[in-house]
Design a protein around this motif. Structure first.
Motif, short mmCIF file in Angstrom:
data_model
loop_
_atom_site.label_atom_id
_atom_site.label_comp_id
_atom_site.label_asym_id
_atom_site.label_seq_id
_atom_site.Cartn_x
_atom_site.Cartn_y
_atom_site.Cartn_z
N THR A 14 35.99 108.26 52.75
CA THR A 14 35.76 106.94 52.15
C THR A 14 35.59 107.00 50.64
O THR A 14 35.24 106.00 50.03
CB THR A 14 34.51 106.28 52.77
OG1 THR A 14 33.38 107.09 52.46
CG2 THR A 14 34.65 106.12 54.27
N GLY A 65 29.70 103.34 60.37
CA GLY A 65 29.77 102.92 58.97
C GLY A 65 31.02 103.42 58.27
O GLY A 65 31.64 102.70 57.47
N THR A 66 31.42 104.64 58.58
CA THR A 66 32.64 105.19 58.00
C THR A 66 33.86 104.42 58.50
O THR A 66 34.75 104.08 57.72
CB THR A 66 32.78 106.69 58.37
OG1 THR A 66 31.64 107.38 57.87
CG2 THR A 66 34.04 107.29 57.81
N ARG A 86 33.74 115.74 55.83
CA ARG A 86 32.60 114.83 55.72
C ARG A 86 33.09 113.39 55.63
O ARG A 86 34.08 113.10 54.96
CB ARG A 86 31.78 115.18 54.49
CG ARG A 86 31.30 116.61 54.52
CD ARG A 86 29.81 116.61 54.39
NE ARG A 86 29.30 117.96 54.40
CZ ARG A 86 28.50 118.41 55.35
NH1 ARG A 86 28.13 117.64 56.32
NH2 ARG A 86 28.05 119.64 55.29
N PRO A 87 32.39 112.50 56.32
CA PRO A 87 32.81 111.09 56.27
C PRO A 87 32.90 110.52 54.86
O PRO A 87 33.79 109.72 54.58
CB PRO A 87 31.73 110.38 57.10
CG PRO A 87 31.26 111.42 58.05
CD PRO A 87 31.32 112.71 57.27
N TYR A 88 32.01 110.94 53.96
CA TYR A 88 32.09 110.38 52.60
C TYR A 88 33.35 110.81 51.89
O TYR A 88 33.81 110.13 50.97
CB TYR A 88 30.84 110.71 51.79
CG TYR A 88 30.62 112.17 51.48
CD1 TYR A 88 29.67 112.89 52.19
CD2 TYR A 88 31.33 112.82 50.48
CE1 TYR A 88 29.45 114.24 51.94
CE2 TYR A 88 31.11 114.17 50.21
CZ TYR A 88 30.18 114.87 50.94
OH TYR A 88 29.96 116.19 50.69
N VAL A 116 34.21 101.12 56.69
CA VAL A 116 34.79 101.25 55.35
C VAL A 116 36.30 101.41 55.45
O VAL A 116 37.07 100.78 54.71
CB VAL A 116 34.15 102.43 54.58
CG1 VAL A 116 34.89 102.71 53.28
CG2 VAL A 116 32.68 102.15 54.31
N GLY A 157 33.25 108.27 49.06
CA GLY A 157 31.85 108.02 48.74
C GLY A 157 31.40 106.60 48.95
O GLY A 157 30.23 106.28 48.73
N ARG A 158 32.29 105.72 49.36
CA ARG A 158 31.92 104.32 49.56
C ARG A 158 31.14 104.15 50.86
O ARG A 158 31.41 104.82 51.84
CB ARG A 158 33.17 103.43 49.60
CG ARG A 158 33.88 103.41 48.26
CD ARG A 158 35.21 102.69 48.33
NE ARG A 158 36.11 103.49 49.18
CZ ARG A 158 36.95 102.96 50.07
NH1 ARG A 158 37.03 101.66 50.25
NH2 ARG A 158 37.73 103.73 50.78
N THR A 159 30.18 103.25 50.84
CA THR A 159 29.38 103.00 52.03
C THR A 159 29.54 101.58 52.57
O THR A 159 29.01 101.25 53.62
CB THR A 159 27.89 103.26 51.75
OG1 THR A 159 27.48 102.43 50.66
CG2 THR A 159 27.64 104.72 51.42
N THR A 160 30.25 100.74 51.83
CA THR A 160 30.51 99.38 52.28
C THR A 160 32.01 99.10 52.15
O THR A 160 32.66 99.60 51.24
CB THR A 160 29.73 98.33 51.47
OG1 THR A 160 30.05 98.47 50.09
CG2 THR A 160 28.23 98.48 51.67
#
Length: 120
Positions: free
Chosen positions: A20, A79-80, A15-17, A83, A22-25
């Motif tokens: 990262t 978005g991923t 999963r992309p999160y 980040v 869990g970061r989205t920015t």
């Protein structure tokens, strides 16, 4: 209905999160789809702590490449990728160049000529 269903073989799914944390920015930088990215150096063998995706971004960005192209090549959401690019920027492993807005605004006669040309 059986309680154990067969799932199609989807292969390894990350999963992309998870990539990262869990970061989205991004932690550093501001990116959009047409921002240009270039690695400051290729990934090195002693980059033990570098995630595989980050190393792949460095390989893909040996030549200037847009965020949209990276996302497509990595098969990840933009978005991923943004980040992850923020992480590389914070480590000074990439440089970026954002598009500059157009200077000046077209005059009314120019816009009318374009509209007339399109409708004619």
């Amino acid at each position: 209905m059986e309680s154990s269903q067969e799932w199609p073989d989807a292969g390894p799914v990350v999963r992309p999160y998870a990539m990262t944390s869990g970061r989205t920015t991004p932690v550093r930088g501001a990116f959009d789809l047409i921002s240009i990215v270039m690695a400051t150096r290729p990934p090195e063998p002693d980059d033990d702590g570098l995630q595989p995706e980050l190393a792949q971004i460095l390989r893909l960005s040996r030549q200037p490449v847009s965020v949209a192209e990276l996302a497509a090549e990595l098969d990840l959401p933009a978005g991923t990728v943004m980040v992850l690019l923020g992480d590389l920027l914070a480590q000074q492993l990439i440089v970026t160049r954002s598009p500059t807005p157009a200077r000046g605004v077209a005059s009314r006669p120019v816009l009318e000529a374009v509209i007339n040309g399109l409708s004619g």
